[in-house]
Design a protein around this motif. Structure first.
Motif, mmCIF file in Angstrom:
data_model
loop_
_atom_site.group_PDB
_atom_site.id
_atom_site.type_symbol
_atom_site.label_atom_id
_atom_site.label_comp_id
_atom_site.label_asym_id
_atom_site.label_seq_id
_atom_site.Cartn_x
_atom_site.Cartn_y
_atom_site.Cartn_z
ATOM 1 N N ARG A 26 43.943 38.593 32.459
ATOM 2 C CA ARG A 26 42.970 38.814 31.376
ATOM 3 C C ARG A 26 41.539 38.646 31.875
ATOM 4 N NH1 ARG A 26 44.438 36.681 25.582
ATOM 5 N NH2 ARG A 26 42.382 37.560 25.418
ATOM 6 N N ALA A 27 41.310 37.667 32.752
ATOM 7 C CA ALA A 27 39.966 37.466 33.307
ATOM 8 C C ALA A 27 39.557 38.660 34.163
ATOM 9 C CB ALA A 27 39.918 36.174 34.124
ATOM 10 N N LEU A 28 40.466 39.147 34.999
ATOM 11 C CA LEU A 28 40.165 40.314 35.826
ATOM 12 C C LEU A 28 39.923 41.551 34.965
ATOM 13 C CD1 LEU A 28 42.570 40.003 38.881
ATOM 14 C CD2 LEU A 28 40.068 40.017 38.917
ATOM 15 N N TRP A 29 40.737 41.723 33.938
ATOM 16 C CA TRP A 29 40.576 42.872 33.042
ATOM 17 C C TRP A 29 39.205 42.834 32.368
ATOM 18 C CZ3 TRP A 29 42.613 47.411 32.429
ATOM 19 C CH2 TRP A 29 42.315 48.144 31.277
ATOM 20 N N ARG A 30 38.809 41.662 31.876
ATOM 21 C CA ARG A 30 37.496 41.508 31.239
ATOM 22 C C ARG A 30 36.381 41.812 32.243
ATOM 23 N NH1 ARG A 30 35.513 41.361 26.277
ATOM 24 N NH2 ARG A 30 36.409 39.435 25.595
ATOM 25 N N TYR A 31 36.531 41.344 33.475
ATOM 26 C CA TYR A 31 35.543 41.602 34.514
ATOM 27 C C TYR A 31 35.435 43.099 34.791
ATOM 28 C CZ TYR A 31 33.222 41.662 39.027
ATOM 29 O OH TYR A 31 32.358 41.940 40.061
ATOM 30 N N TRP A 32 36.580 43.764 35.016
ATOM 31 C CA TRP A 32 36.569 45.189 35.331
ATOM 32 C C TRP A 32 35.978 46.014 34.189
ATOM 33 C CZ3 TRP A 32 42.147 44.528 37.260
ATOM 34 C CH2 TRP A 32 42.154 44.207 38.625
ATOM 35 N N THR A 33 36.344 45.716 32.950
ATOM 36 C CA THR A 33 35.818 46.496 31.831
ATOM 37 C C THR A 33 34.320 46.253 31.635
ATOM 38 O OG1 THR A 33 36.521 44.814 30.235
ATOM 39 C CG2 THR A 33 38.021 46.657 30.623
ATOM 40 N N THR A 34 33.870 45.025 31.852
ATOM 41 C CA THR A 34 32.449 44.724 31.713
ATOM 42 C C THR A 34 31.638 45.407 32.800
ATOM 43 O OG1 THR A 34 32.934 42.616 30.660
ATOM 44 C CG2 THR A 34 30.738 42.873 31.592
ATOM 45 N N VAL A 35 32.084 45.299 34.031
ATOM 46 C CA VAL A 35 31.380 45.957 35.140
ATOM 47 C C VAL A 35 31.414 47.474 34.955
ATOM 48 C CG1 VAL A 35 31.469 46.390 37.637
ATOM 49 C CG2 VAL A 35 31.663 44.067 36.767
ATOM 50 N N GLY A 36 32.523 48.010 34.480
ATOM 51 C CA GLY A 36 32.609 49.445 34.213
ATOM 52 C C GLY A 36 31.622 49.893 33.151
ATOM 53 N N ALA A 37 31.478 49.103 32.100
ATOM 54 C CA ALA A 37 30.520 49.438 31.045
ATOM 55 C C ALA A 37 29.095 49.427 31.582
ATOM 56 C CB ALA A 37 30.657 48.472 29.873
ATOM 57 N N VAL A 38 28.790 48.482 32.466
ATOM 58 C CA VAL A 38 27.443 48.420 33.053
ATOM 59 C C VAL A 38 27.205 49.631 33.945
ATOM 60 C CG1 VAL A 38 25.965 47.122 34.648
ATOM 61 C CG2 VAL A 38 27.238 45.923 32.875
ATOM 62 N N ARG A 39 28.187 50.001 34.726
ATOM 63 C CA ARG A 39 28.034 51.168 35.616
ATOM 64 C C ARG A 39 27.840 52.466 34.832
ATOM 65 N NH1 ARG A 39 32.670 49.392 39.627
ATOM 66 N NH2 ARG A 39 31.459 48.017 40.957
ATOM 67 N N ARG A 40 28.531 52.597 33.718
ATOM 68 C CA ARG A 40 28.425 53.812 32.905
ATOM 69 C C ARG A 40 27.205 53.816 31.994
ATOM 70 N NH1 ARG A 40 33.777 52.479 31.996
ATOM 71 N NH2 ARG A 40 33.239 51.628 29.978
ATOM 72 N N ALA A 41 26.575 52.677 31.835
ATOM 73 C CA ALA A 41 25.542 52.508 30.809
ATOM 74 C C ALA A 41 24.413 53.535 30.941
ATOM 75 C CB ALA A 41 24.964 51.099 30.872
ATOM 76 N N GLU A 42 23.993 54.011 29.795
ATOM 77 C CA GLU A 42 22.816 54.868 29.703
ATOM 78 C C GLU A 42 21.739 54.098 28.956
ATOM 79 O OE1 GLU A 42 23.723 58.715 28.155
ATOM 80 O OE2 GLU A 42 25.312 59.048 29.638
ATOM 81 N N GLN A 43 20.492 54.486 29.173
ATOM 82 C CA GLN A 43 19.367 53.794 28.540
ATOM 83 C C GLN A 43 18.945 54.510 27.266
ATOM 84 O OE1 GLN A 43 16.081 53.152 31.172
ATOM 85 N NE2 GLN A 43 17.360 52.353 32.811
ATOM 86 N N ALA A 44 18.467 53.708 26.326
ATOM 87 C CA ALA A 44 17.913 54.244 25.084
ATOM 88 C C ALA A 44 16.731 53.359 24.679
ATOM 89 C CB ALA A 44 18.975 54.243 23.977
ATOM 90 N N ARG A 45 15.844 53.903 23.892
ATOM 91 C CA ARG A 45 14.743 53.099 23.351
ATOM 92 C C ARG A 45 15.254 52.386 22.111
ATOM 93 N NH1 ARG A 45 12.023 51.317 26.687
ATOM 94 N NH2 ARG A 45 10.720 50.449 25.071
ATOM 95 N N PRO A 86 26.224 42.346 28.603
ATOM 96 C CA PRO A 86 27.438 43.146 28.405
ATOM 97 C C PRO A 86 28.660 42.240 28.271
ATOM 98 C CG PRO A 86 26.678 43.279 30.681
ATOM 99 C CD PRO A 86 25.642 42.523 29.919
ATOM 100 N N GLY A 87 29.661 42.750 27.612
ATOM 101 C CA GLY A 87 30.883 41.969 27.454
ATOM 102 C C GLY A 87 31.457 42.056 26.060
ATOM 103 N N GLY A 88 30.802 42.761 25.171
ATOM 104 C CA GLY A 88 31.355 42.971 23.854
ATOM 105 C C GLY A 88 31.126 41.865 22.852
ATOM 106 N N SER A 89 30.476 40.781 23.256
ATOM 107 C CA SER A 89 30.238 39.678 22.340
ATOM 108 C C SER A 89 28.876 39.067 22.617
ATOM 109 C CB SER A 89 31.310 38.602 22.533
ATOM 110 O OG SER A 89 30.952 37.415 21.865
ATOM 111 N N ARG A 90 28.208 38.657 21.554
ATOM 112 C CA ARG A 90 26.914 38.013 21.770
ATOM 113 C C ARG A 90 27.080 36.627 22.377
ATOM 114 N NH1 ARG A 90 24.616 34.822 17.492
ATOM 115 N NH2 ARG A 90 26.177 34.380 15.932
ATOM 116 N N PHE A 91 28.322 36.147 22.451
ATOM 117 C CA PHE A 91 28.596 34.858 23.077
ATOM 118 C C PHE A 91 28.866 34.997 24.575
ATOM 119 C CE2 PHE A 91 29.928 34.343 18.623
ATOM 120 C CZ PHE A 91 29.021 33.368 18.260
ATOM 121 N N ALA A 92 28.682 36.196 25.140
ATOM 122 C CA ALA A 92 28.926 36.414 26.565
ATOM 123 C C ALA A 92 27.975 35.599 27.430
ATOM 124 C CB ALA A 92 28.815 37.895 26.910
ATOM 125 N N GLY A 93 26.776 35.351 26.962
ATOM 126 C CA GLY A 93 25.828 34.529 27.707
ATOM 127 C C GLY A 93 25.576 33.226 26.977
#
Length: 158
Positions: A26-45, A86-93
């Motif tokens: 589960r920890a690895l899955w969360r890491y991979w999905t979070t890093v994947g979301a960052v890599r795919r991320a696009e910017q918006a104003r 990133p991480g899907g929750s405001r409690f990620a940090g």
């Protein structure tokens, strides 16, 4: 169900390995999905509407999280977000002191424009900082691997 006493260490070992494996996976899955979301991320104003620090109690201690509320525009829709990391929750940090949380949030001001990062595969998953907070994920991975190690040691020692 009756278990022979000579088989009990094997069952304990299997339980440790299975529990540890699930926690580590589960920890690895969360890491991979979070890093994947960052890599795919696009910017918006985006526009920040609320910037605050919120205390969260749990486990006998208090942690601090950044509480933000913002809107942002993707090419097709206007959305709201509340996560800084990133991480899907405001409690990620989470921060252990209010001072650390204040330092992390000092660059954000209410009613100001900011860059928002969002996952084009899931545009409602957005964040303000494009760096994943990996401490908790790696901690869970270590915890899970520790359980696996205990299971292996149980077999080797007994």
């Amino acid at each position: 169900m009756v278990v022979a006493l000579d088989r009990a260490p094997d069952l304990v070992a299997v339980a440790f390995v299975l529990i540890g494996g699930v926690i580590a996976w589960r920890a690895l899955w969360r890491y991979w999905t979070t890093v994947g979301a960052v890599r795919r991320a696009e910017q918006a104003r985006g526009t920040l509407h609320r910037v605050a620090i919120q205390s969260v109690r749990g486990g006998g201690s208090t942690a601090y999280v950044l509480a933000v509320d913002y809107t942002y525009q993707t090419p097709t829709q206007r959305l709201r977000g509340e996560t800084v990391y990133p991480g899907g929750s405001r409690f990620a940090g989470r921060f252990s002191t209010r001072a650390a949380a204040k330092k992390a949030i000092e660059s954000y001001e209410e009613d100001s424009e900011t860059t928002v990062y969002y996952d084009p595969h899931a545009p409602d998953h957005s964040f303000l900082e494009p760096e994943p907070q990996t401490g908790a994920m790696l901690g869970r991975l270590g915890f899970g691997l520790g359980f696996v190690g205990l299971g292996v040691l149980t077999v080797l020692v007994v």
